[in-house]
Scaffold this motif. Structure first.
Motif, short mmCIF file in Angstrom:
data_model
loop_
_atom_site.label_atom_id
_atom_site.label_comp_id
_atom_site.label_asym_id
_atom_site.label_seq_id
_atom_site.Cartn_x
_atom_site.Cartn_y
_atom_site.Cartn_z
N SER A 1 0.50 9.34 5.89
CA SER A 1 -0.88 8.86 5.75
C SER A 1 -1.48 8.65 7.14
O SER A 1 -0.90 9.03 8.15
CB SER A 1 -0.90 7.57 4.95
OG SER A 1 -0.37 6.53 5.72
N HIS B 1 1.13 4.49 -2.61
CA HIS B 1 1.03 5.94 -2.37
C HIS B 1 2.15 6.68 -3.10
O HIS B 1 1.91 7.74 -3.70
CB HIS B 1 1.09 6.24 -0.87
CG HIS B 1 -0.26 6.18 -0.21
ND1 HIS B 1 -1.32 6.98 -0.61
CD2 HIS B 1 -0.73 5.44 0.83
CE1 HIS B 1 -2.37 6.73 0.16
NE2 HIS B 1 -2.04 5.79 1.04
N ASP C 1 -6.60 7.23 -0.23
CA ASP C 1 -6.61 5.88 -0.78
C ASP C 1 -7.42 5.77 -2.08
O ASP C 1 -8.56 6.25 -2.18
CB ASP C 1 -7.17 4.91 0.28
CG ASP C 1 -6.18 4.72 1.41
OD1 ASP C 1 -5.03 5.19 1.27
OD2 ASP C 1 -6.55 4.10 2.43
N HIS D 1 0.81 -1.22 0.00
CA HIS D 1 0.00 0.00 0.00
C HIS D 1 0.85 1.29 0.00
O HIS D 1 0.56 2.26 -0.72
CB HIS D 1 -0.91 -0.03 1.23
CG HIS D 1 -1.85 1.13 1.32
ND1 HIS D 1 -3.00 1.23 0.56
CD2 HIS D 1 -1.81 2.25 2.07
CE1 HIS D 1 -3.62 2.36 0.86
NE2 HIS D 1 -2.93 3.00 1.77
#
Ligand code: KG4
Ligand code: ZN
Length: 350
Positions: free
Chosen positions: A155, A134, A318, A130
């Motif tokens: 984040s 980003h 996201d 993940h």
């Protein structure tokens, strides 16, 4: 997870580079159910995001409810992404999925779904981290951007400063030793009763306030950060005022917290660029949507002759397009190609 690069010929890689590669990407690590079709890592043919609003009333994401919502929505979201891109499962090149880090139950929905697609349509399955997704959101917004560069990832779950050496090689220079920056924004907003998610609300209120309250900065040794002291200081300030029945200026609290949270991120990012000899700095993650961070980084980078990049707002928080962008470079190099044993992971290293 097998790494196919050694078994793969240079010719295969060149063949992949010479044709457009279409990747269906799926993201379900937290409270967004998202799917996208991305062409050759840079062009977003479709990006569909369902943000679960049900968590607002709890002031934060409830993992069990998030998983159930993903299960209900994922099929429609993927259908819509394929339809908007004018694609089907049978004329794309690969399926990519976030397998970590995030909420385990939420991740499992995307992972299981993607495994089923991979099996049914005989597609390679690419397992995406993940956080790397980003970072790759920058490639969508800046078509010519290439590593190497320094990236500040901020984040709700992570705060890290990284050296991005190639499209698939990253090295952590520093990170938060406790809370992530976004988590601190959300907690402060909750105590101020502003709503959830707190980051955009603090950003908004801070615009009307001044950073007149002295809160501790979130920096510690080297390139590391710590947000728990700052968070506690703000909470104490609010609780003290309420015990004494004193009126607080919410705008000033937001501006003061925001400055203590953000200034140090920018200072350390610039320092990392100078120390390691990089002329490019990228911002990534939900907090990179913060207007004060963007402005401060932009001012400080131009003073230091550093080029600054950040994703378009829709790719900061996201989304699945960033997962498709990251997956493309793994696909090219035959890295992180998964099989049906792929499992979700709540915590993974970069
Ligand atoms: O990257 P992201 O969507 O999810 C995670 O991977 O965690 O980041 C969500 C975080 C939340 O904590 C949210 O409050 C924060 O990003 N955020 C912001 C802003 N927009 C979103 N924080 C500060 N200012 C903003 N404008
Ligand atoms: Zn995220």
């Amino acid at each position: 997870m097998p790494n196919l690069l050694c078994g793969e010929t240079l010719k295969t890689m060149k063949d992949k580079l010479n044709k457009d590669i279409y990747i269906l990407a799926i993201e379900s690590s937290c409270d967004e159910t998202a799917a996208a079709v991305v062409k050759s890592g840079r062009d977003v043919l479709s990006s569909v995001i369902y943000s679960q609003t049900v968590h607002k009333k709890f002031g934060g994401v409830v993992p069990e409810i998030a998983s159930r919502n993903h299960t209900e929505k994922i099929n429609d979201i993927v259908d819509e992404a394929l339809r908007k891109a004018d694609k089907t499962f049978f004329n794309i090149d690969a399926v990519a999925v976030t397998y970590g880090a995030g909420l385990l139950g939420a991740l499992l929905v995307g992972v299981s779904y993607s495994k089923a697609v991979s099996l049914a349509a005989n597609l390679p399955l690419i397992a995406v981290n993940h956080i790397k997704g980003h970072i790759a959101a920058n490639y969508i917004t800046h078509k010519d951007l290439k590593p190497p560069f320094i990236c500040l990832v901020v984040s709700g779950g992570h705060t890290a400063l990284l050296e991005v050496k190639t499209f698939t090689e990253h090295k952590i220079l520093g990170m938060s030793v406790d809370d992530a920056a976004g988590e601190a924004f959300d907690k402060v907003a909750r105590v101020l009763n502003l709503g959830y998610p707190g980051g955009p609300l603090i950003d908004k209120y801070a615009k009307e306030g001044k950073p007149v309250i002295s809160f501790p900065k979130a920096g510690i040794k080297g390139f590391d950060f710590s947000y728990s002291g700052l968070k506690t200081a703000v909470l104490n300030y609010i609780n003290n005022a309420s015990q004494k029945n004193l009126q607080i200026n919410i705008n000033d609290v937001c501006a003061s917290f925001q400055s203590a949270a953000i200034d140090i991120l920018v200072q350390k990012s610039i320092k990392a660029c100078k120390q390691y000899g990089y002329g490019k700095l990228c911002l990534a993650g939900g907090v990179s949507a913060n207007s004060y961070l963007r402005q401060t980084a932009s001012n400080k980078c131009s003073e230091s002759g550093i080029e600054l990049y950040f994703p378009h707002l829709e790719y900061c928080t996201d989304n699945a397009a960033m997962i498709g962008a990251e997956a493309y470079y793994n696909y090219l190099e035959g890295k992180n190609i998964a099989d049906l044993s792929l499992n979700a992971k709540a915590h993974i290293k970069l």
